[in-house]
Design a protein around this motif. Structure first.
Motif, PDB file in Angstrom:
ATOM      1  N   TRP A  78       0.834  -1.191   0.000  1.00  0.00           N
ATOM      2  CA  TRP A  78       0.000   0.000   0.000  1.00  0.00           C
ATOM      3  C   TRP A  78       0.878   1.254   0.000  1.00  0.00           C
ATOM      4  O   TRP A  78       1.816   1.365   0.789  1.00  0.00           O
ATOM      5  N   VAL A  79       0.560   2.176  -0.903  1.00  0.00           N
ATOM      6  CA  VAL A  79       1.262   3.457  -0.956  1.00  0.00           C
ATOM      7  C   VAL A  79       0.220   4.572  -0.977  1.00  0.00           C
ATOM      8  O   VAL A  79      -0.924   4.384  -1.384  1.00  0.00           O
ATOM      9  N   ALA A  80       0.621   5.757  -0.532  1.00  0.00           N
ATOM     10  CA  ALA A  80      -0.263   6.923  -0.548  1.00  0.00           C
ATOM     11  C   ALA A  80       0.579   8.180  -0.651  1.00  0.00           C
ATOM     12  O   ALA A  80       1.746   8.207  -0.230  1.00  0.00           O
ATOM     13  N   ALA A  81      -0.015   9.225  -1.204  1.00  0.00           N
ATOM     14  CA  ALA A  81       0.678  10.506  -1.285  1.00  0.00           C
ATOM     15  C   ALA A  81       0.502  11.307  -0.008  1.00  0.00           C
ATOM     16  O   ALA A  81       1.385  12.090   0.358  1.00  0.00           O
ATOM     17  N   GLN A  82      -0.628  11.116   0.683  1.00  0.00           N
ATOM     18  CA  GLN A  82      -0.897  11.923   1.886  1.00  0.00           C
ATOM     19  C   GLN A  82      -1.771  11.142   2.853  1.00  0.00           C
ATOM     20  O   GLN A  82      -2.643  10.371   2.448  1.00  0.00           O
ATOM     21  N   TYR A  83      -1.527  11.361   4.151  1.00  0.00           N
ATOM     22  CA  TYR A  83      -2.310  10.735   5.213  1.00  0.00           C
ATOM     23  C   TYR A  83      -2.656  11.780   6.260  1.00  0.00           C
ATOM     24  O   TYR A  83      -1.819  12.610   6.637  1.00  0.00           O
ATOM     25  N   ALA A  84      -3.905  11.766   6.715  1.00  0.00           N
ATOM     26  CA  ALA A  84      -4.324  12.622   7.820  1.00  0.00           C
ATOM     27  C   ALA A  84      -5.356  11.863   8.651  1.00  0.00           C
ATOM     28  O   ALA A  84      -5.931  10.872   8.188  1.00  0.00           O
ATOM     29  N   TRP A  85      -5.590  12.321   9.856  1.00  0.00           N
ATOM     30  CA  TRP A  85      -6.553  11.637  10.723  1.00  0.00           C
ATOM     31  C   TRP A  85      -7.403  12.656  11.472  1.00  0.00           C
ATOM     32  O   TRP A  85      -7.029  13.820  11.640  1.00  0.00           O
ATOM     33  N   THR A  86      -8.562  12.189  11.922  1.00  0.00           N
ATOM     34  CA  THR A  86      -9.420  13.011  12.759  1.00  0.00           C
ATOM     35  C   THR A  86     -10.119  12.125  13.771  1.00  0.00           C
ATOM     36  O   THR A  86     -10.191  10.898  13.604  1.00  0.00           O
ATOM     37  N   LYS A  87     -10.650  12.731  14.823  1.00  0.00           N
ATOM     38  CA  LYS A  87     -11.358  11.974  15.854  1.00  0.00           C
ATOM     39  C   LYS A  87     -12.756  11.610  15.361  1.00  0.00           C
ATOM     40  O   LYS A  87     -13.477  12.456  14.841  1.00  0.00           O
ATOM     41  N   LEU A  88     -13.117  10.350  15.568  1.00  0.00           N
ATOM     42  CA  LEU A  88     -14.435   9.882  15.160  1.00  0.00           C
ATOM     43  C   LEU A  88     -15.547  10.599  15.920  1.00  0.00           C
ATOM     44  O   LEU A  88     -16.627  10.835  15.385  1.00  0.00           O
ATOM     45  N   ASN A  89     -15.276  10.978  17.177  1.00  0.00           N
ATOM     46  CA  ASN A  89     -16.286  11.694  17.971  1.00  0.00           C
ATOM     47  C   ASN A  89     -15.981  13.182  18.069  1.00  0.00           C
ATOM     48  O   ASN A  89     -16.466  13.872  18.973  1.00  0.00           O
ATOM     49  N   GLY A  90     -15.170  13.694  17.139  1.00  0.00           N
ATOM     50  CA  GLY A  90     -14.839  15.118  17.140  1.00  0.00           C
ATOM     51  C   GLY A  90     -15.824  15.920  16.308  1.00  0.00           C
ATOM     52  O   GLY A  90     -16.934  15.482  16.006  1.00  0.00           O
ATOM     53  N   THR A  91     -15.393  17.103  15.880  1.00  0.00           N
ATOM     54  CA  THR A  91     -16.284  17.987  15.138  1.00  0.00           C
ATOM     55  C   THR A  91     -16.406  17.617  13.670  1.00  0.00           C
ATOM     56  O   THR A  91     -17.326  18.065  12.991  1.00  0.00           O
ATOM     57  N   GLY A  92     -15.462  16.822  13.167  1.00  0.00           N
ATOM     58  CA  GLY A  92     -15.439  16.530  11.739  1.00  0.00           C
ATOM     59  C   GLY A  92     -14.783  17.627  10.927  1.00  0.00           C
ATOM     60  O   GLY A  92     -14.782  17.588   9.696  1.00  0.00           O
TER      61      GLY A  92
END
Length: 471
Positions: free
Chosen positions: A152-166
């Motif tokens: 698996w390759v990707a150019a960019q990765y980011a994350w957020t909280k599932l119970n956050g504001t979105g």
């Protein structure tokens, strides 16, 4: 269950209300922050504006029909299990690594604690895919994800909280693969919602516009924290990313005859749609979860349904940007005010060693600088100014009060300095602050840069994060 005839009717009603509140009847309240219903009850994705007011700009036509669709530029949403193995995502062979916009560095690989089988990235050049880990409360969001020779390759990765504001905040300003810095799954029409028997989708939708509808100044507004990198040069419209678009109350739904569009139109009158990205040549695209093969506005011969096409243009003509609202109703129907007083200060680097042996490292998962075992204090400094990514709606204002608060372990401490770029002088320096300590000060400059100095604790480990807010 038996009730005596002597019990007054009013008391029976109160009793039944009590049963309902205890959920004895089996009717459950909606659960937020889950794979099926992401983000908190107070997320703007799950909230309705009260008495919105509208701007006049109309989305113009472009090359293609407006669209409500899955496909190349939408995304799949894949749920992990606790038994799923760890996954490793590498950078493309001809790239420096996977771009981590929070750390603002390329990383040789990203470790994902649970990687589900069956992940299928979108086929378009954006290669979107979101992986939801309920056990960790995280949405992993990828751009240009691809499987190459079993890796698996990707150019960019980011994350957020599932119970956050979105949405992102000024410190952690990029939390997804969309241009507006949100996960590509945020606001999309999900497979499990399509035939749920409800008249509307119970959340705001995600929408993209073409360059002739999008604004070049500002390129984004709250709650977005980013936009396409060339938006200030190529956009020619009036609507920034992050804007909420709605069908006004006087829009006549009866003119829409296509059942799938009726549900969308009713949602656009109630919740609206947030502009999250730019597309090429389509007046608007409302995104649908990939794999939703039942959702198509084409006939069996793959030709456009002329009635649906006409109704899409009716929706395009009716959509307007919300300028103001009297308030908001959250996912439980309760009044609330969206919080714009969000953390301004990140612990991202680059850091340079002032004294000691080994630099502490920024952890995007902790939003903190973490130190390993040390026999003597490590002192490190960030003079790059990148500890504050200036978000246009959150830039500190000269003369306003701000509060710096430290959360640390193991004895780590921080000092903040603010440099006036005009005079090139330090115009503010905080005390050296440790865990639980804070300092309120008046913002000293309009054009500024920041210098952070962190001193580690001594011993097995230490860690430090900070918040900079209006008090």
């Amino acid at each position: 269950m038996y009730f005596s005839k002597s019990i007054p009717r009013s008391k029976l009603i109160v009793f039944w209300v009590g049963l309902l509140s205890l959920n004895i009847t089996g009717v459950s309240a909606k659960e937020f922050g889950t794979y099926a219903t992401p983000f908190s009850v107070n997320s703007l994705w799950n909230s309705k504006p009260v008495n919105p007011k509208f701007k006049e700009f109309q989305i113009p036509t472009s090359i293609y029909y407006p669209a409500i669709q899955q496909g190349k530029y939408s995304t799949g949403v894949f749920q992990t299990k606790s038994s799923d193995p760890e996954g490793t995502i590498y950078g493309y062979p001809d790239k420096k690594g996977v771009w981590d916009p929070d750390s603002e560095v390329f990383k040789p690989f990203i470790k994902i604690p649970h990687w589900p089988s069956g992940v299928v990235p979108a086929e378009g050049s954006d290669g979107h895919a979101d992986v939801v880990d309920e056990s960790l409360g995280i949405i992993h969001s990828f751009w240009q994800l691809k499987l190459i020779n079993g890796k698996w390759v990707a150019a960019q990765y980011a994350w957020t909280k599932l119970n956050g504001t979105g949405w992102s905040d000024p410190a952690h300003y990029f939390q997804g693969a969309r241009a507006a810095a949100v996960p590509s799954s945020a606001g999309i029409i999900r497979q499990h919602e399509m035939d749920d028997g409800k008249e509307i989708y119970e959340h705001a939708l995600a929408i993209s516009l073409a360059h002739n509808a999008l604004s070049k100044n500002p390129t984004y507004v709250f709650p977005a924290t980013s936009a396409d990198s060339d938006a200030d040069k190529t956009n020619s419209g009036d609507i920034p990313e992050g804007a909420l678009l709605m069908l006004p109350p006087d829009f006549d739904i009866s003119r829409i005859k296509t059942p799938k569009l009726i549900k969308v139109a009713k949602t656009l009158k109630t919740y609206g749609a947030y502009v999250v990205d730019r597309n090429v040549g389509t007046p608007f695209v409302v995104y649908v979860e990939n794999g939703s093969n039942v959702y198509s506005l084409k006939k069996a011969n793959l030709l456009w349904d002329s009635q649906a096409a006409s109704e899409l243009h009716l929706i395009r003509e009716g959509l307007r940007q919300v300028s103001t609202a009297e308030g908001w109703l959250n996912g439980n129907g309760e009044r609330f005010t969206p919080d714009k007083n969000l953390n301004l200060l990140s612990m991202r680097g680059p850091w340079r060693l002032v004294s000691g042996n080994t630099l502490g490292e920024f952890s995007t998962a902790d939003q903190a600088v973490n130190f390993g075992k040390t026999a003597s204090p490590v002192v490190q400094e960030n003079i790059s100014g990148r500890s504050m990514q200036i978000v246009n709606w959150a830039k500190p204002k000269l003369g306003d009060s701000y509060k710096l608060t430290i959360k640390s372990s193991g004895g780590a401490k921080l000092t903040l300095k603010i440099v006036d770029k005009t005079s090139k002088k330090i115009v503010f320096q905080s005390k050296e602050l440790g865990n639980g300590e804070s300092e309120i000060f008046t913002w000293p400059a309009d054009d500024f840069s920041t210098i952070l100095t962190i001193t580690s604790g001594v011993g097995d480990s230490s860690s430090l994060s900070a918040e900079l807010l209006k008090p």
